[in-house]
Scaffold this motif. Structure first.
Motif, PDB file in Angstrom:
ATOM      1  N   MET A   1     -96.929 -51.997 -27.584  1.00  0.00           N
ATOM      2  CA  MET A   1     -97.067 -50.581 -27.922  1.00  0.00           C
ATOM      3  C   MET A   1     -96.084 -49.736 -27.116  1.00  0.00           C
ATOM      4  SD  MET A   1    -100.694 -48.567 -28.185  1.00  0.00           S
ATOM      5  CE  MET A   1    -100.458 -47.060 -27.286  1.00  0.00           C
ATOM      6  N   ASN A   2     -95.553 -48.761 -27.747  1.00  0.00           N
ATOM      7  CA  ASN A   2     -94.579 -47.887 -27.088  1.00  0.00           C
ATOM      8  C   ASN A   2     -95.292 -46.877 -26.184  1.00  0.00           C
ATOM      9  OD1 ASN A   2     -92.512 -46.215 -26.339  1.00  0.00           O
ATOM     10  ND2 ASN A   2     -91.731 -45.895 -28.412  1.00  0.00           N
ATOM     11  N   LYS A   3     -94.894 -46.843 -24.935  1.00  0.00           N
ATOM     12  CA  LYS A   3     -95.533 -45.944 -23.964  1.00  0.00           C
ATOM     13  C   LYS A   3     -95.304 -44.467 -24.292  1.00  0.00           C
ATOM     14  CE  LYS A   3     -96.611 -47.629 -19.416  1.00  0.00           C
ATOM     15  NZ  LYS A   3     -96.216 -47.741 -18.027  1.00  0.00           N
ATOM     16  N   GLU A   4     -94.169 -44.169 -24.874  1.00  0.00           N
ATOM     17  CA  GLU A   4     -93.812 -42.787 -25.197  1.00  0.00           C
ATOM     18  C   GLU A   4     -94.869 -42.125 -26.088  1.00  0.00           C
ATOM     19  OE1 GLU A   4     -90.921 -41.081 -24.174  1.00  0.00           O
ATOM     20  OE2 GLU A   4     -90.722 -42.769 -22.813  1.00  0.00           O
ATOM     21  N   VAL A   5     -95.539 -42.927 -26.885  1.00  0.00           N
ATOM     22  CA  VAL A   5     -96.528 -42.406 -27.823  1.00  0.00           C
ATOM     23  C   VAL A   5     -97.679 -41.727 -27.083  1.00  0.00           C
ATOM     24  CG1 VAL A   5     -98.152 -43.055 -29.655  1.00  0.00           C
ATOM     25  CG2 VAL A   5     -95.911 -44.125 -29.552  1.00  0.00           C
ATOM     26  N   ASP A   6     -97.955 -42.196 -25.866  1.00  0.00           N
ATOM     27  CA  ASP A   6     -99.061 -41.640 -25.091  1.00  0.00           C
ATOM     28  C   ASP A   6     -98.747 -40.258 -24.515  1.00  0.00           C
ATOM     29  OD1 ASP A   6    -100.530 -43.861 -25.522  1.00  0.00           O
ATOM     30  OD2 ASP A   6     -99.985 -44.822 -23.633  1.00  0.00           O
ATOM     31  N   ALA A  64     -93.057 -29.725 -22.383  1.00  0.00           N
ATOM     32  CA  ALA A  64     -92.511 -31.027 -22.029  1.00  0.00           C
ATOM     33  C   ALA A  64     -93.579 -32.085 -22.212  1.00  0.00           C
ATOM     34  CB  ALA A  64     -92.025 -31.030 -20.580  1.00  0.00           C
ATOM     35  N   LYS A  65     -93.123 -33.306 -22.362  1.00  0.00           N
ATOM     36  CA  LYS A  65     -94.050 -34.426 -22.499  1.00  0.00           C
ATOM     37  C   LYS A  65     -94.404 -34.945 -21.110  1.00  0.00           C
ATOM     38  CE  LYS A  65     -92.408 -35.599 -27.085  1.00  0.00           C
ATOM     39  NZ  LYS A  65     -93.441 -34.744 -27.684  1.00  0.00           N
ATOM     40  N   LEU A  66     -95.695 -34.947 -20.797  1.00  0.00           N
ATOM     41  CA  LEU A  66     -96.174 -35.380 -19.494  1.00  0.00           C
ATOM     42  C   LEU A  66     -97.095 -36.576 -19.629  1.00  0.00           C
ATOM     43  CD1 LEU A  66     -97.310 -32.146 -17.621  1.00  0.00           C
ATOM     44  CD2 LEU A  66     -95.115 -33.317 -17.465  1.00  0.00           C
ATOM     45  N   THR A  67     -97.060 -37.437 -18.617  1.00  0.00           N
ATOM     46  CA  THR A  67     -98.057 -38.493 -18.550  1.00  0.00           C
ATOM     47  C   THR A  67     -99.347 -37.872 -18.022  1.00  0.00           C
ATOM     48  OG1 THR A  67     -97.534 -39.071 -16.272  1.00  0.00           O
ATOM     49  CG2 THR A  67     -96.277 -40.196 -17.996  1.00  0.00           C
ATOM     50  N   GLU A  68    -100.461 -38.551 -18.209  1.00  0.00           N
ATOM     51  CA  GLU A  68    -101.744 -38.018 -17.726  1.00  0.00           C
ATOM     52  C   GLU A  68    -101.733 -37.820 -16.224  1.00  0.00           C
ATOM     53  OE1 GLU A  68    -105.350 -39.942 -18.888  1.00  0.00           O
ATOM     54  OE2 GLU A  68    -104.741 -39.920 -20.999  1.00  0.00           O
ATOM     55  N   GLN A  69    -101.045 -38.731 -15.550  1.00  0.00           N
ATOM     56  CA  GLN A  69    -100.949 -38.667 -14.092  1.00  0.00           C
ATOM     57  C   GLN A  69    -100.206 -37.406 -13.642  1.00  0.00           C
ATOM     58  OE1 GLN A  69     -98.947 -42.069 -12.527  1.00  0.00           O
ATOM     59  NE2 GLN A  69    -100.424 -42.345 -10.879  1.00  0.00           N
ATOM     60  N   GLU A  94     -84.755 -34.856 -20.852  1.00  0.00           N
ATOM     61  CA  GLU A  94     -85.140 -35.400 -22.165  1.00  0.00           C
ATOM     62  C   GLU A  94     -86.616 -35.208 -22.467  1.00  0.00           C
ATOM     63  OE1 GLU A  94     -83.903 -39.435 -21.923  1.00  0.00           O
ATOM     64  OE2 GLU A  94     -81.803 -38.857 -21.689  1.00  0.00           O
ATOM     65  N   ARG A  95     -87.396 -34.928 -21.428  1.00  0.00           N
ATOM     66  CA  ARG A  95     -88.832 -34.765 -21.634  1.00  0.00           C
ATOM     67  C   ARG A  95     -89.177 -33.405 -22.225  1.00  0.00           C
ATOM     68  NH1 ARG A  95     -91.005 -38.094 -17.488  1.00  0.00           N
ATOM     69  NH2 ARG A  95     -93.079 -37.358 -17.857  1.00  0.00           N
ATOM     70  N   PHE A  96     -88.250 -32.474 -22.138  1.00  0.00           N
ATOM     71  CA  PHE A  96     -88.523 -31.121 -22.626  1.00  0.00           C
ATOM     72  C   PHE A  96     -88.241 -31.003 -24.113  1.00  0.00           C
ATOM     73  CE2 PHE A  96     -87.966 -30.550 -18.125  1.00  0.00           C
ATOM     74  CZ  PHE A  96     -88.926 -29.611 -17.816  1.00  0.00           C
ATOM     75  N   THR A  97     -89.119 -30.275 -24.797  1.00  0.00           N
ATOM     76  CA  THR A  97     -88.896 -30.065 -26.223  1.00  0.00           C
ATOM     77  C   THR A  97     -88.375 -28.653 -26.495  1.00  0.00           C
ATOM     78  OG1 THR A  97     -91.254 -29.570 -26.445  1.00  0.00           O
ATOM     79  CG2 THR A  97     -90.535 -31.789 -27.013  1.00  0.00           C
ATOM     80  N   LYS A  98     -88.871 -27.682 -25.727  1.00  0.00           N
ATOM     81  CA  LYS A  98     -88.395 -26.307 -25.892  1.00  0.00           C
ATOM     82  C   LYS A  98     -88.816 -25.488 -24.682  1.00  0.00           C
ATOM     83  CE  LYS A  98     -92.476 -25.194 -28.629  1.00  0.00           C
ATOM     84  NZ  LYS A  98     -93.034 -24.802 -29.905  1.00  0.00           N
ATOM     85  N   TYR A 149     -86.059 -21.284 -26.886  1.00  0.00           N
ATOM     86  CA  TYR A 149     -84.894 -22.115 -27.138  1.00  0.00           C
ATOM     87  C   TYR A 149     -85.307 -23.579 -27.248  1.00  0.00           C
ATOM     88  CZ  TYR A 149     -82.405 -17.993 -25.546  1.00  0.00           C
ATOM     89  OH  TYR A 149     -81.946 -16.720 -25.403  1.00  0.00           O
ATOM     90  N   PRO A 150     -84.635 -24.336 -28.089  1.00  0.00           N
ATOM     91  CA  PRO A 150     -84.940 -25.765 -28.181  1.00  0.00           C
ATOM     92  C   PRO A 150     -84.371 -26.515 -26.980  1.00  0.00           C
ATOM     93  CG  PRO A 150     -83.122 -25.204 -29.658  1.00  0.00           C
ATOM     94  CD  PRO A 150     -83.586 -23.919 -29.032  1.00  0.00           C
ATOM     95  N   GLY A 151     -84.992 -27.608 -26.632  1.00  0.00           N
ATOM     96  CA  GLY A 151     -84.485 -28.458 -25.563  1.00  0.00           C
ATOM     97  C   GLY A 151     -84.960 -28.031 -24.188  1.00  0.00           C
ATOM     98  N   SER A 152     -84.207 -28.437 -23.182  1.00  0.00           N
ATOM     99  CA  SER A 152     -84.600 -28.248 -21.787  1.00  0.00           C
ATOM    100  C   SER A 152     -83.941 -27.017 -21.185  1.00  0.00           C
ATOM    101  CB  SER A 152     -84.169 -29.491 -21.007  1.00  0.00           C
ATOM    102  OG  SER A 152     -84.089 -29.189 -19.645  1.00  0.00           O
ATOM    103  N   PRO A 153     -84.663 -26.335 -20.271  1.00  0.00           N
ATOM    104  CA  PRO A 153     -83.960 -25.334 -19.469  1.00  0.00           C
ATOM    105  C   PRO A 153     -82.966 -26.039 -18.549  1.00  0.00           C
ATOM    106  CG  PRO A 153     -86.248 -25.589 -18.732  1.00  0.00           C
ATOM    107  CD  PRO A 153     -86.072 -26.467 -19.916  1.00  0.00           C
TER     108      PRO A 153
END
Ligand code: ZN
Length: 107
Positions: A1-6, A21-26, A49-53, A63-67
């Protein structure tokens, strides 16, 4: 399973705006301090790369992407056993407004 999905897209608050941004639960647990809001300054530096907007209060625009992330590693002794390892800023790419500041210590 792909970890990114979590990873979930989370809203991270800063003094000059906010980012998603995409964060892990931790990471989320570490940054939220038991309150529903998550603060960019508590998360520290995340890979762009973790930032979406992001949203800049000064531009009043999203704005899209990362600051932009600007940081330095002073390795400065600030207490008996405390060393400032890194200090950085999240900035708007358009106007240079600081969205959030963070500091990382050795403990
Ligand atoms: Zn801006």
């Amino acid at each position: 399973m792909n970890k990114e999905v979590d990873l979930e897209d989370k809203k991270l608050l800063g003094s000059g705006g906010y980012a998603f941004a995409k964060l892990t639960e931790q990471e989320e647990a570490k940054a939220s301090l038991g309150v529903p809001q998550i603060f960019l300054s508590k998360v520290g530096r995340l890979n762009e790369e973790r930032f979406t907007k992001y949203y800049c209060n000064n531009c009043a625009e999203e704005y899209p992407g990362s600051p932009a992330i600007v940081y330095e590693n002073p390795n400065e002794q600030v207490g008996t056993d405390i060393v400032l390892i890194e200090k950085g800023e999240y900035k708007c790419r358009k106007c240079d407004n600081v969205l959030a500041l963070y500091r990382r210590f050795n403990k």
